[in-house]
Design a protein around this motif. Structure first.
Motif, short mmCIF file in Angstrom:
data_model
loop_
_atom_site.label_atom_id
_atom_site.label_comp_id
_atom_site.label_asym_id
_atom_site.label_seq_id
_atom_site.Cartn_x
_atom_site.Cartn_y
_atom_site.Cartn_z
N PHE A 154 2.40 6.96 5.54
CA PHE A 154 1.22 7.80 5.35
C PHE A 154 0.01 7.10 5.95
CE2 PHE A 154 -2.23 9.49 2.55
CZ PHE A 154 -2.11 10.82 2.92
N ARG A 155 -0.70 7.81 6.80
CA ARG A 155 -1.83 7.23 7.53
C ARG A 155 -3.13 7.60 6.84
NH1 ARG A 155 -1.23 9.51 13.48
NH2 ARG A 155 -2.66 7.79 13.98
N VAL A 156 -4.00 6.64 6.69
CA VAL A 156 -5.27 6.92 6.04
C VAL A 156 -6.41 6.43 6.94
CG1 VAL A 156 -6.66 6.66 3.96
CG2 VAL A 156 -4.17 6.60 3.80
N VAL A 159 -11.82 6.12 4.30
CA VAL A 159 -12.15 7.03 3.19
C VAL A 159 -12.88 6.22 2.12
CG1 VAL A 159 -10.18 8.57 3.56
CG2 VAL A 159 -9.95 6.64 1.99
N VAL A 168 -13.21 7.93 -6.58
CA VAL A 168 -12.89 9.25 -6.00
C VAL A 168 -11.41 9.49 -6.32
CG1 VAL A 168 -12.97 10.70 -3.95
CG2 VAL A 168 -14.56 8.78 -4.19
N GLU A 169 -11.19 10.13 -7.45
CA GLU A 169 -9.85 10.11 -8.03
C GLU A 169 -8.81 10.81 -7.18
OE1 GLU A 169 -10.38 11.61 -11.95
OE2 GLU A 169 -11.47 9.83 -12.60
N ASP A 170 -9.21 11.91 -6.54
CA ASP A 170 -8.17 12.60 -5.76
C ASP A 170 -7.77 11.80 -4.53
OD1 ASP A 170 -10.55 13.20 -4.46
OD2 ASP A 170 -10.07 15.30 -4.10
N ILE A 171 -8.68 11.01 -4.00
CA ILE A 171 -8.32 10.16 -2.85
C ILE A 171 -7.39 9.03 -3.31
CG2 ILE A 171 -9.21 8.57 -1.12
CD1 ILE A 171 -9.78 11.47 -0.40
N ASN A 173 -5.35 9.21 -5.73
CA ASN A 173 -4.05 9.83 -5.98
C ASN A 173 -3.34 10.21 -4.69
OD1 ASN A 173 -2.16 10.92 -8.03
ND2 ASN A 173 -2.59 12.82 -6.95
N LEU A 174 -4.13 10.66 -3.73
CA LEU A 174 -3.54 11.03 -2.43
C LEU A 174 -2.87 9.81 -1.80
CD1 LEU A 174 -3.25 13.17 -0.17
CD2 LEU A 174 -5.45 12.40 0.72
N SER A 177 0.19 8.63 -4.22
CA SER A 177 1.34 9.53 -4.31
C SER A 177 2.14 9.52 -3.01
CB SER A 177 0.91 10.95 -4.68
OG SER A 177 0.02 11.45 -3.74
N ASN A 178 1.60 8.89 -2.01
CA ASN A 178 2.36 8.72 -0.78
C ASN A 178 3.00 7.34 -0.69
OD1 ASN A 178 2.30 11.16 1.14
ND2 ASN A 178 0.27 11.10 0.20
N THR A 179 3.27 6.76 -1.83
CA THR A 179 4.11 5.57 -1.89
C THR A 179 5.24 5.86 -2.87
OG1 THR A 179 3.11 4.47 -3.79
CG2 THR A 179 2.04 4.14 -1.68
N LYS A 182 4.63 3.98 -6.96
CA LYS A 182 3.21 4.22 -7.22
C LYS A 182 2.61 3.22 -8.22
CE LYS A 182 0.43 8.32 -8.42
NZ LYS A 182 0.52 9.75 -8.73
#
Lengths: 593, 388
Positions: A154-156, A159, A168-171, A173-174, A177-179, A182
């Motif tokens: 997963f590339r980030v 951010v 920034v909770e959704d970031i 989690n994003l 959740s791509n590991t 977790k």
């Protein structure tokens, strides 16, 4: 150079040491609070402190760590600044992991923390760490059959993990959740953030104590000092053009050897390091982005002059040229998953080989020739999915250097990596180690020999699947100044079973049953200097320690040892070495390129 | 309170308009299975373009609402592609946005879903027959706001772009979903003037459909029924056991029980809500209830799949081919269980109609990947976007 008073100079030195202490403290925070052994045991992470102003981003200090991380982290800080420009506020915290955004390979996550002075982000501290799982097509981030970067994880891009002090909770989690693991990775990411938080406090305290203007002046001095020191060293080196080469056995995609070519030009007090001539980018996952290549070049350079403070001033005398579309400067979407070490180590090695004729007393093994096995499955004791790396398999890469044999750990540019505790691995993963020992007659001969290869044998206590990726079987780590190469890397999966598989390059998703044996020979570092001038008493000691056999002593070093008494037969040894030299063996003369 | 029949018609027109808006904005030359729905503040579907996806759309919305709790603002739009949250494939992207018809009350919701072109994984287009697990199928987006307070979030759009082989086209489709959701929201606001009791209206709409459902079920009788259907894998040489199920009709609806099956090592598992979607699709097709437009039927069809397994794939099981394989078997078995004499056409024909109306299945049966024709079309369109 500085315009500083004597007392200012003392302050500058205090500040320089303080910044290094900050880095060391950040590093300790990460080590002591991370979950995964790749952090807490292997120390596969790095920390640094940076300054930013109109002149750009500058590395001020780093902890003794994995250099390939922290020099590339500089580009990550630059990327964050470019991306967010005027949108950086107090309490923000940044994250980036994408290789094509100033990174190296996807598993190297970078947390970047701005430190505000007088309302502006004047400092940044950063932790870059190799997390053990990053999603994508293959557990563990090393996809041996990757043909594009989307196969690797997963590339980030840059951010915000925290905005004005709020997570920034959704970031979060994003990313998490791509590991596949977790909970563990959350702990590791928190450790990285924690290191940055501590670093921020210390940097703020520094500015509070000395004032922003004084700190800024002292930083300029510290950087100028490193530059002047390195220029002073370069000026002593003979002007000229020098070449080095390193070769990968294969490209992980069915292709043949992949050479890296380095040309180092010394002119006055400046250097140009040019990798033109290196192989075009390849289909397999050993391409390197520019930041990773640059970082590996710097790593070799730093190993040559280790007593000069390492910061951006150190690199001012150096110009780097990277050929486009090449294995050392690839274009997206080329896969790069293995690039930090392979081809990174080969970049280091090619540069180091070029320096062989410039600074022969300073060169030595700069390669760790990564050979690794990752196993994954469900741990029956915990019921949890796990991805286990075994960094031990890469450990025995240290070559000899003038005055010292390879010491049984990582090569100099990677020396902050640590050999993990087998017991901790056994605690966390379903392995049982059966063997970990030097293998006789595998060490690279030299006046100062390399460390012998290491044999690891471990039993899997649960059924697992395995991925192996290995280089250095046909092109093992090189020796220097007449030193030879040692044994290469290879693996055996399901050793002794009907489905035994010997791997000298790579394999993908191979089943290893419960009680299956995984064997690895992690190759030996190269030797330094002519083996025929090695002190015979040291050869005898190596025989006693079973690093080399009596036959090996005779064959590789021209040292004759009496089997009954274990004494060196000095007369026979002198005679044999003389004959060998007359026959043209040995390599006391090392020719100019 | 508005006349429920008129309201149902108006809301139905709105969701139909929403997918037309999406189709127009995305301007794809292939079908991307768009769905649109309006939910009340409780998360009950008031109107859907098709009730066949009511279970998974409801789950997607619930996931996003739960994740963000009270942290919603006008102009927010959140997305998910997670199989735990109703998606059948990493490329099946759902957008949800809140609408405040009454600022003092909890928001209503609009939800759109479509197949986006690519989100990483082994293969272009989201179908990766070699995927070992969920992460190998593409990027996982459990819950993230793609837009906040009316503005797209750069870090989210850029992350999506980085993880897509077709960054421009993928973002074009996601923006088209968000824009269509916004337009749908504006339409909903007009239908529910401030102060109106949307929950009461919702109950009235469900009530209307419950009557229709009850009439349809009355013809079935209460005898238990059983059926089985073979799972046909799209990749040559692969076969799975059949899906067998038992079905019982009663006054409260239909109960379907599927004995648990172990997780498949290949991506033929169904996401947690996929079995219910396929069962509802089968029932509405067989009982001629495809014109239903609310979530009422979700409360009348209960699918029990037991422990996590083939029909309720737990993380990390791969799922990308689940609907086309196991989902199809569920559909066929449910239709066959409802027969004889109920369905006017064969289960296979009904499945083909369902597929044609909803998914325009792009899977190549020989490879289990997206068809070469679809792949070429996606790539060509990405180039177009790049030039534009």
């Amino acid at each position: 150079m500085s315009g500083l008073t004597k007392s200012d100079l003392i302050t500058a030195e205090i500040i320089r040491n303080y910044l290094e202490t900050v880095c060391n403290e950040m590093s300790k925070v990460v080590e002591n609070t991370a979950i995964s052994p790749i952090f807490s045991e292997t120390h596969d992470y790095s920390v640094g402190v940076f300054a930013a102003d109109a002149r750009g981003v500058r590395l001020l200090a780093r902890a003794q760590s994995v250099p390939v991380h922290i020099f590339a982290a500089l580009t990550s800080v630059e990327t964050v600044l470019e991306t967010y420009a005027d949108d950086i506020e107090e309490g923000d915290l940044f994250f980036v992991s994408d290789p094509y955004y100033g990174g190296s390979h996807i598993p190297d996550w970078t947390v970047v923390n701005p430190v505000f002075v007088e309302g502006k982000p004047r400092f940044f501290n950063s932790v870059r760490g190799h997390v053990n799982e990053v999603g994508g097509c293959t557990p563990g981030g090393y996809n041996t059959i990757a043909r594009e970067i989307w196969h690797e994880g997963f590339r980030v891009p840059p951010v915000k993990l925290r905005s004005r002090g709020e997570p920034v909770e959704d970031i979060w989690n994003l990313i998490l959740s791509n590991t596949r693991t977790k909970e563990d990775i959350l702990g590791d990411l928190n450790a990285m953030v924690g290191g940055c938080v501590v670093g921020e406090r210390r940097l703020s305290a520094l500015v509070t104590k000395y004032g922003a203007a004084t700190v800024a002046r002292c930083i300029d001095y510290v950087l100028d000092y490193s530059e002047a020191r390195l220029r002073g060293e370069i000026a002593k080196w003979p002007d000229g053009v020098y070449r080095g080469r390193s070769v990968l056995d294969h490209d992980f995609a069915g292709g043949g050897e992949v050479p890296v070519e380095a040309t180092v030009t010394v002119k006055g007090d400046s250097l140009t390091i040019d990798l033109t001539g290196s192989h075009p980018q390849v289909a397999g996952f050993c391409n390197s982005v520019a930041a990773n290549t640059t970082s590996n070049i710097y790593s070799s350079l730093v190993a040559l002059c280790p007593d000069i403070p390492v910061n951006s001033g150190y690199f001012r005398p150096v110009t780097i040229v990277l050929p486009p579309h090449s294995v050392v400067n690839c274009d997206p979407p080329a896969p790069v998953g293995h690039s930090t070490v392979c081809i990174g180590s080969d970049i280091m090695e090619a540069v180091m080989k070029a320096f062989e004729n410039i600074t022969p007393d300073l060169v030595g093994s700069a390669n760790i020739d990564l050979a690794n096995v990752r196993v994954y499955g469900t741990h029956s004791r915990t019921g949890r999915y796990f991805v286990g790396s075994d960094i031990n398999a890469t450990a025995m890469s240290a070559g000899g250097a003038k005055g010292t044999d390879g010491w049984g750990g990582y090569s100099a540019p990677n020396c902050a990596l640590r050999l993990p505790s087998l017991e901790m691995y056994e605690r966390q993963y379903p392995y049982s180690y059966l063997q970990m020992e030097y293998a006789t007659d595998t060490a690279a001969p030299g006046e100062f020999r390399g460390a012998p290869a290491l044999h690891y044998r471990r039993r899997m206590l649960d059924p697992v699947r395995a991925i192996v990726y290995s280089q250095g079987w046909t092109n093992p780590m090189q020796g220097y100044i007449g030193g030879s190469s040692g044994a290469g890397n290879y693996f055996v999966l399901n050793q002794g079973a009907d489905n035994e598989l010997t791997v000298t390059d790579a394999c993908y998703d191979v089943v290893v049953e419960r009680d299956g044996i995984v064997f690895s020979q992690s190759g030996a570092g190269g030797g330094w200097g002519d083996p025929l001038v090695r002190d015979p008493t040291r050869v005898r000691a190596d025989v006693e320690n079973e690093y080399i056999s009596i036959d090996g002593a005779k064959r590789d070093y021209g040292v004759v040892i009496d089997r009954a008494t274990m004494a060196v037969d000095e007369t026979a040894t002198r005679r044999l070495r003389a004959v060998r030299r007359e026959d043209g063996e040995g390599n006391a003369v090392f020719a100019e390129d | 309170m508005s006349d429920p029949t008129a309201l149902a018609k108006a809301l139905g027109a709105l969701v139909d308009r929403a997918i037309a808006d999406y189709d127009q904005a995305a301007a794809l030359s292939w079908r991307s299975a768009p769905q649109a729905a309006i939910f009340d503040a409780r998360g009950e579907a008031l109107a859907l373009t098709s009730v066949a996806a009511v279970s998974s759309l409801t789950a997607s919305l619930a996931t996003l609402r739960n994740f963000f709790g009270e942290k919603w603002e006008p102009g927010d739009a959140a997305i998910t592609n997670d199989a735990e949250a109703g998606a059948a494939n990493a490329c099946e992207m759902t957008v949800a946005a809140p609408i405040w018809v009454d600022r003092a009350a909890p928001p209503m919701w609009v939800v759109l879903r479509a197949f986006i072109p690519d989100l990483g994984g082994w293969e272009l287009g989201g179908y990766s027959p070699q995927a070992l697990d969920r992460w190998a199928e593409g990027a996982r987006i459990e819950a993230v706001k793609v837009a906040a307070a009316g503005k797209y979030r750069r870090e989210v759009t850029e992350t999506i772009a980085l993880n897509s082989r077709t960054p421009r086209l993928t973002l074009c489709c996601i923006r088209a979903l968000v824009d269509a959701a916004r337009s749908l929201g504006e339409g909903v606001e007009k239908e529910f003037p401030t102060g109106g009791d949307a929950t009461a209206q919702s109950n009235a709409l469900h009530s209307l459909e419950n009557q229709r459902i009850a009439q349809a079920l009355a013809q079935l009788g209460s005898a238990p029924r059983v059926a089985a259907a073979r799972v046909v894998a799209p990749v040559t040489g692969l076969s799975l056991e059949s899906v067998s199920l038992s079905l019982r009709c009663g006054a409260n609806g239909i109960d379907i029980t599927v004995p648990p099956s172990p997780v498949a090592s290949l991506p033929f598992n169904l996401g947690r809500h996929g079995a219910a979607d396929c069962a509802i699709a089968a029932i509405t097709a067989a009982l001629d209830l495809t014109s239903l437009r609310t979530g009422a039927i979700r409360h009348r069809v209960r699918v029990e799949t037991g422990a996590p397994g083939l029909l309720a794939a737990p993380l990390p099981a791969s799922v990308c081919l689940g609907r086309a394989t196991v989902g199809k078997a569920v559909f066929l078995a449910v239709v066959d269980a409802l027969a004889p004499g109920v369905a006017k056409t064969s289960s296979e024909e009904l499945w083909q109609t369902y597929q044609a109306n909803h998914y325009d299945d792009p899977v190549d049966p020989q490879t289990g990947k997206i068809t070469p024709h679809r792949a070429a079309a996606i790539r060509a369109r990405e180039v177009q976007e790049m030039r534009a």
